[in-house]
Design a protein around this motif. Structure first.
Motif, PDB file in Angstrom:
ATOM      1  N   HIS A 155       1.654   9.027   0.607  1.00 28.09           N
ATOM      2  CA  HIS A 155       1.831   7.843  -0.367  1.00 28.09           C
ATOM      3  C   HIS A 155       0.498   7.736  -1.260  1.00 28.09           C
ATOM      4  O   HIS A 155      -0.077   6.487  -2.122  1.00 28.09           O
ATOM      5  CB  HIS A 155       1.929   6.693   0.460  1.00 28.09           C
ATOM      6  CG  HIS A 155       1.299   5.607   1.484  1.00 28.09           C
ATOM      7  ND1 HIS A 155       0.937   6.282   2.238  1.00 28.09           N
ATOM      8  CD2 HIS A 155       0.734   4.874   1.459  1.00 28.09           C
ATOM      9  CE1 HIS A 155       0.454   6.069   3.228  1.00 28.09           C
ATOM     10  NE2 HIS A 155      -0.148   4.560   2.368  1.00 28.09           N
ATOM     11  N   MET A 156      -0.374   8.414  -0.717  1.00 26.97           N
ATOM     12  CA  MET A 156      -1.986   7.852  -1.448  1.00 26.97           C
ATOM     13  C   MET A 156      -2.583   8.578  -1.953  1.00 26.97           C
ATOM     14  O   MET A 156      -2.013  10.369  -1.458  1.00 26.97           O
ATOM     15  CB  MET A 156      -3.080   7.700   0.189  1.00 26.97           C
ATOM     16  CG  MET A 156      -2.706   6.741   0.982  1.00 26.97           C
ATOM     17  SD  MET A 156      -4.245   6.010   1.992  1.00 26.97           S
ATOM     18  CE  MET A 156      -3.978   4.464   1.943  1.00 26.97           C
ATOM     19  N   ALA A 197      -5.304  -2.269  -3.762  1.00 26.50           N
ATOM     20  CA  ALA A 197      -5.529  -0.679  -3.533  1.00 26.50           C
ATOM     21  C   ALA A 197      -4.607  -0.392  -2.656  1.00 26.50           C
ATOM     22  O   ALA A 197      -3.632  -1.582  -2.318  1.00 26.50           O
ATOM     23  CB  ALA A 197      -7.027  -0.788  -2.746  1.00 26.50           C
ATOM     24  N   THR A 198      -3.615   0.909  -2.728  1.00 25.67           N
ATOM     25  CA  THR A 198      -2.628   0.638  -1.834  1.00 25.67           C
ATOM     26  C   THR A 198      -2.772   0.453  -0.997  1.00 25.67           C
ATOM     27  O   THR A 198      -3.659   0.996  -0.358  1.00 25.67           O
ATOM     28  CB  THR A 198      -2.688   2.452  -2.596  1.00 25.67           C
ATOM     29  OG1 THR A 198      -2.954   3.140  -3.159  1.00 25.67           O
ATOM     30  CG2 THR A 198      -1.306   2.732  -1.446  1.00 25.67           C
ATOM     31  N   PRO A 199      -1.713  -0.307  -0.276  1.00 28.92           N
ATOM     32  CA  PRO A 199      -1.848  -0.510   1.092  1.00 28.92           C
ATOM     33  C   PRO A 199      -1.951   0.817   1.956  1.00 28.92           C
ATOM     34  O   PRO A 199      -1.270   1.926   1.708  1.00 28.92           O
ATOM     35  CB  PRO A 199      -0.347  -0.678   1.430  1.00 28.92           C
ATOM     36  CG  PRO A 199      -0.057  -1.003   0.162  1.00 28.92           C
ATOM     37  CD  PRO A 199      -0.590  -0.432  -0.672  1.00 28.92           C
ATOM     38  N   ILE A 200      -2.494   0.708   3.648  1.00 27.79           N
ATOM     39  CA  ILE A 200      -2.470   2.084   4.199  1.00 27.79           C
ATOM     40  C   ILE A 200      -1.015   2.577   4.613  1.00 27.79           C
ATOM     41  O   ILE A 200      -0.907   3.822   4.798  1.00 27.79           O
ATOM     42  CB  ILE A 200      -3.522   1.463   5.108  1.00 27.79           C
ATOM     43  CG1 ILE A 200      -5.144   1.202   4.790  1.00 27.79           C
ATOM     44  CG2 ILE A 200      -3.574   2.922   6.991  1.00 27.79           C
ATOM     45  CD1 ILE A 200      -5.745   1.472   5.498  1.00 27.79           C
ATOM     46  N   VAL A 201      -0.121   1.542   4.857  1.00 30.13           N
ATOM     47  CA  VAL A 201       0.821   1.320   5.639  1.00 30.13           C
ATOM     48  C   VAL A 201       1.761   1.571   4.132  1.00 30.13           C
ATOM     49  O   VAL A 201       1.229   0.350   3.490  1.00 30.13           O
ATOM     50  CB  VAL A 201       1.332   0.130   6.607  1.00 30.13           C
ATOM     51  CG1 VAL A 201       3.311   0.726   7.194  1.00 30.13           C
ATOM     52  CG2 VAL A 201       0.493   0.560   7.630  1.00 30.13           C
ATOM     53  N   PRO A 202       2.700   2.389   4.056  1.00 26.91           N
ATOM     54  CA  PRO A 202       3.233   2.361   2.398  1.00 26.91           C
ATOM     55  C   PRO A 202       4.252   1.213   2.431  1.00 26.91           C
ATOM     56  O   PRO A 202       4.783   1.170   3.229  1.00 26.91           O
ATOM     57  CB  PRO A 202       4.125   3.815   2.507  1.00 26.91           C
ATOM     58  CG  PRO A 202       4.032   4.227   3.782  1.00 26.91           C
ATOM     59  CD  PRO A 202       2.957   3.724   4.695  1.00 26.91           C
ATOM     60  N   LEU A 206      -2.183  11.255   3.539  1.00 27.76           N
ATOM     61  CA  LEU A 206      -1.061  10.218   3.539  1.00 27.76           C
ATOM     62  C   LEU A 206      -0.101  10.819   2.168  1.00 27.76           C
ATOM     63  O   LEU A 206      -1.179  10.379   1.917  1.00 27.76           O
ATOM     64  CB  LEU A 206      -1.536   9.242   4.144  1.00 27.76           C
ATOM     65  CG  LEU A 206      -2.441   8.280   4.911  1.00 27.76           C
ATOM     66  CD1 LEU A 206      -2.743   7.245   5.283  1.00 27.76           C
ATOM     67  CD2 LEU A 206      -1.280   9.200   6.248  1.00 27.76           C
ATOM     68  N   GLN A 262      -9.856  -5.624  -3.165  1.00 29.74           N
ATOM     69  CA  GLN A 262      -8.685  -4.938  -4.530  1.00 29.74           C
ATOM     70  C   GLN A 262      -7.401  -5.210  -3.874  1.00 29.74           C
ATOM     71  O   GLN A 262      -6.826  -3.913  -3.455  1.00 29.74           O
ATOM     72  CB  GLN A 262      -9.493  -3.831  -3.280  1.00 29.74           C
ATOM     73  CG  GLN A 262     -10.637  -3.973  -3.510  1.00 29.74           C
ATOM     74  CD  GLN A 262     -11.531  -2.748  -2.374  1.00 29.74           C
ATOM     75  OE1 GLN A 262     -10.597  -1.839  -2.130  1.00 29.74           O
ATOM     76  NE2 GLN A 262     -12.747  -2.350  -1.934  1.00 29.74           N
ATOM     77  N   ASN A 281     -11.801  -6.641   1.727  1.00 31.03           N
ATOM     78  CA  ASN A 281     -11.806  -5.525   0.621  1.00 31.03           C
ATOM     79  C   ASN A 281     -10.167  -6.267   0.208  1.00 31.03           C
ATOM     80  O   ASN A 281     -10.295  -6.272  -1.005  1.00 31.03           O
ATOM     81  CB  ASN A 281     -12.318  -4.648   0.997  1.00 31.03           C
ATOM     82  CG  ASN A 281     -13.417  -4.731   1.245  1.00 31.03           C
ATOM     83  OD1 ASN A 281     -14.998  -5.005   1.313  1.00 31.03           O
ATOM     84  ND2 ASN A 281     -14.290  -3.363   2.387  1.00 31.03           N
ATOM     85  N   ARG A 311     -12.967   2.853   4.254  1.00 28.69           N
ATOM     86  CA  ARG A 311     -12.021   2.204   3.642  1.00 28.69           C
ATOM     87  C   ARG A 311     -11.508   1.462   5.199  1.00 28.69           C
ATOM     88  O   ARG A 311     -11.957   0.810   5.481  1.00 28.69           O
ATOM     89  CB  ARG A 311     -10.667   2.345   3.853  1.00 28.69           C
ATOM     90  CG  ARG A 311      -9.589   1.177   2.987  1.00 28.69           C
ATOM     91  CD  ARG A 311      -8.687   1.991   2.312  1.00 28.69           C
ATOM     92  NE  ARG A 311      -7.492   1.249   2.449  1.00 28.69           N
ATOM     93  CZ  ARG A 311      -6.349   0.458   1.864  1.00 28.69           C
ATOM     94  NH1 ARG A 311      -6.456   1.938   0.817  1.00 28.69           N
ATOM     95  NH2 ARG A 311      -5.716   0.075   1.527  1.00 28.69           N
ATOM     96  N   ILE A 349       1.072   8.545  10.302  1.00 24.39           N
ATOM     97  CA  ILE A 349      -0.571   7.226   9.471  1.00 24.39           C
ATOM     98  C   ILE A 349      -1.173   6.977  10.612  1.00 24.39           C
ATOM     99  O   ILE A 349      -2.077   6.969  10.871  1.00 24.39           O
ATOM    100  CB  ILE A 349       0.448   6.194   8.641  1.00 24.39           C
ATOM    101  CG1 ILE A 349       1.453   6.755   7.802  1.00 24.39           C
ATOM    102  CG2 ILE A 349      -0.688   5.263   8.766  1.00 24.39           C
ATOM    103  CD1 ILE A 349       1.696   5.859   6.627  1.00 24.39           C
ATOM    104  N   GLY A 387     -13.076  -5.392   6.791  1.00 22.80           N
ATOM    105  CA  GLY A 387     -11.168  -4.719   6.091  1.00 22.80           C
ATOM    106  C   GLY A 387     -10.246  -5.877   4.872  1.00 22.80           C
ATOM    107  O   GLY A 387      -9.571  -5.870   3.688  1.00 22.80           O
TER     108      GLY A 387
END
Lengths: 219, 329
Positions: free
Chosen positions: A93-94, B27-32, A91, B24, B20, A105, B218, B17
């Motif tokens: 953006h990570m 933490a970078t979101p899973i969806v940009p 991904l 946190q 968490n 996660r 994603i 989740g």
């Protein structure tokens, strides 16, 4: 661990691209899956990680007949199978750390419980210096190692790798191979799909050779 | 694993989740969080919500104004007394007023004085006209109980019998025309609103699906690292709900500001002919609580719709992936 019995695959109404596949991936085994381009290596790998439905035959994965699985059962089985895609599928953006930690996660684990494991694994694949780098600034080999680390982070029972050395030079390919062997010694079954003869010649390992849709096994 | 057990695991992972993500926050979101497709979607949602909100406000304004017209007119009738040879106008007016006030259903009656009558005729006759010298009709204004109106026919008959020069105008023709016009306007407005809402819904759905197409990888990655469908759908739903809320709130608030600005403009320009014309038609040009509630409802609906569309698109994409897998749902 994974068993195929008389498995055949065709796309739509076309001819069978895979015919009468009968083999077993045993626990803690190490094997190469090889054959010429277009022989069906990727299709076979996709059947191995439950992303493709066989047209006929019986597939048993981790003791479960896949024909009896429901959609809800799939994630728990997929979590025991690590996959390294040919195109990495990181991904963008990570960071490396976040990509590698992603499988944990999505399982709802708290970061404090896995942070050190992720850092250790990233160091083990040689990306300690790139832990906070985004995929766009990683080289092909670094992306490959990040993808491998992601596949390994939850200690899968089996690792499937599609052309894992296809984008790297020979020295790095040897390094990745050592990494797979080390992983195998720690108890994970490994299947490496490759057409790199040079890579296969470096290890005495079982070879599954696909040709004209049929499988020949060299133990 | 049974369906129930899988479902419970699914819920547990979602709760963990979520917990968490609270723990946190960085933490970078899973969806940009931001990309071109997301910004375009927010803009499209803002524009469509703005247009739909204007329509909601417009329909609310017309509906309230039409209702007000109808109420104002149905609460009042007039009796016209025409001048005639030998008629004592003041006596005739007083007779009419007495008859009216004694009629059940009438709550009040007053004779329009000469000054008011003069003002009514000012546009035609000019200022300072002596009405005594001109044979102009005079009016008696009768207030009626709109819940229990008098028998207009009997009242008209009685007036004509005692004052032959009188003529009852109960405004019924006007009222029926206005009611018909008001209904037509509300109906037309509702039709336009329905069209705008459908266009908004379709635009939001397609724009969301367009924005989602950039996130297919994603979805696939999450799917193949073992994320449950519910987890993936929730991640996207949360992200698109945020985009939808930002876009819809922007459009809705802008529309409310437009109504507030026009309202305050008409209030501050009451003395000018332009504002008087608008006030004559729309009163204070206020869309009222119904209109504001409609806009808020629209914001919530659009945001929810965006989130649900993203969820539906993810679920459909996952079903497509699983359709070629060796299992059937």
């Amino acid at each position: 661990m994974i068993r195929f019995e008389n498995v055949g695959l065709r796309y739509d109404m076309g001819p069978e691209v895979l015919r009468d596949l009968t083999f077993e991936i045993r626990r803690q085994s190490f094997q190469f899956l090889t054959g010429p381009s277009g022989a069906g290596k990727t299709s076979l790998l996709r059947m191995l990680f439950l992303a493709l439905k066989p047209t006929r035959g019986l597939i048993t994965v981790l003791g479960r007949d896949v024909a009896t699985l429901t959609r809800r059962d799939l994630p728990s089985i997929r979590r025991r199978i690590g996959v390294v895609f040919q195109d990495f599928r990181l991904l963008d953006h990570m960071t490396t750390y976040e990509n590698v930690a992603l499988p944990l996660r999505v399982r709802g684990k708290e970061e404090a419980t896995y942070r050190q494991d992720v850092v250790d694994l990233i160091k083990w694949v040689g990306l300690g210096e790139r832990i906070n780098a985004l995929p766009v600034v990683l080289s092909g080999g670094e992306k490959q190692r990040a993808a491998i680390a992601r596949a390994l982070i939850d200690q899968p029972d089996i690792l499937l790798a599609d052309e894992p050395t296809g984008n790297v030079d020979a020295p790095l390919a040897r390094r990745l191979l050592r990494l797979f062997l080390e992983l195998n010694r720690s108890g994970t079954a490994v299947v490496i799909a490759t057409h790199d003869l040079g890579l296969m010649d470096q290890v005495e390992a079982r070879r599954l050779v696909l040709s004209d849709g049929r499988l020949t096994i060299y133990d | 694993m049974t369906d129930l057990a899988a479902h419970l695991v699914d819920i547990r992972e979602r709760v963990l989740g979520w917990a968490n993500s609270l723990r946190q926050p960085r933490a970078t979101p899973i969806v940009p969080p931001g990309n071109v497709a997301g910004r375009a979607l927010t803009t499209v949602i803002a524009i469509m919500t703005f247009l739909a909100s204007l329509t909601v406000g417009g329909v609310s304004l017309v509906s309230e104004t039409a209702g007000r017209w109808q109420n104002d007119i149905s609460e009042e009738i007039t009796v016209q007394v025409k001048p005639a040879e030998g008629l004592d106008m003041l006596v005739a007016l007083e007779t009419v007023r007495q008859i009216a006030i004694e009629t059940p259903g009438v709550v009040g009656a007053s004779i329009m004085d000469e000054a008011s009558t003069g003002r009514l005729l000012e546009p035609w006759l000019g200022e300072g006209v002596d009405l005594d010298e001109l044979p102009v009709p005079r009016l008696v204004i009768i207030g009626i109980d709109s819940d229990d109106p008098p028998d207009f026919a009997a009242l008209g008959e009685e007036l004509r019998r005692q004052v032959p020069q009188s003529e009852l105008d109960d405004h019924r023709a006007w009222v029926s025309r206005l009611v018909a016009m008001a209904r037509s306007m509300v109906l037309a407005g509702s039709f336009v609103l329905a069209l705008v809402l459908i266009a908004t819904i379709l635009t939001v759905v397609f724009a969301t699906r367009g924005a989602m197409s950039g996130n297919r990888q994603i979805v696939e990655v999450l799917h193949f690292v073992g994320a449950r469908a519910g987890f993936i759908a929730s991640e996207f739903q949360r992200h698109f709900l945020r985009l939808g809320l930002i876009g819809a709130a922007t459009g809705g608030v802008l529309a409310m500001m437009v109504f507030a600005l026009i309202g305050s403009w008409t209030d501050s320009n009451r003395a000018t002919p332009e504002a008087d014309q608008i006030s004559a038609l729309f009163g204070s040009f206020s869309i009222g609580w119904f209109g504001y509630a409609g806009v808020v409802g629209l914001i919530v609906t659009v945001a929810t719709l965006t989130a649900l569309t993203s969820r539906w698109t993810v679920t459909r994409h996952l079903a497509e992936i699983d359709m070629i897998s060796p299992v059937e749902g």
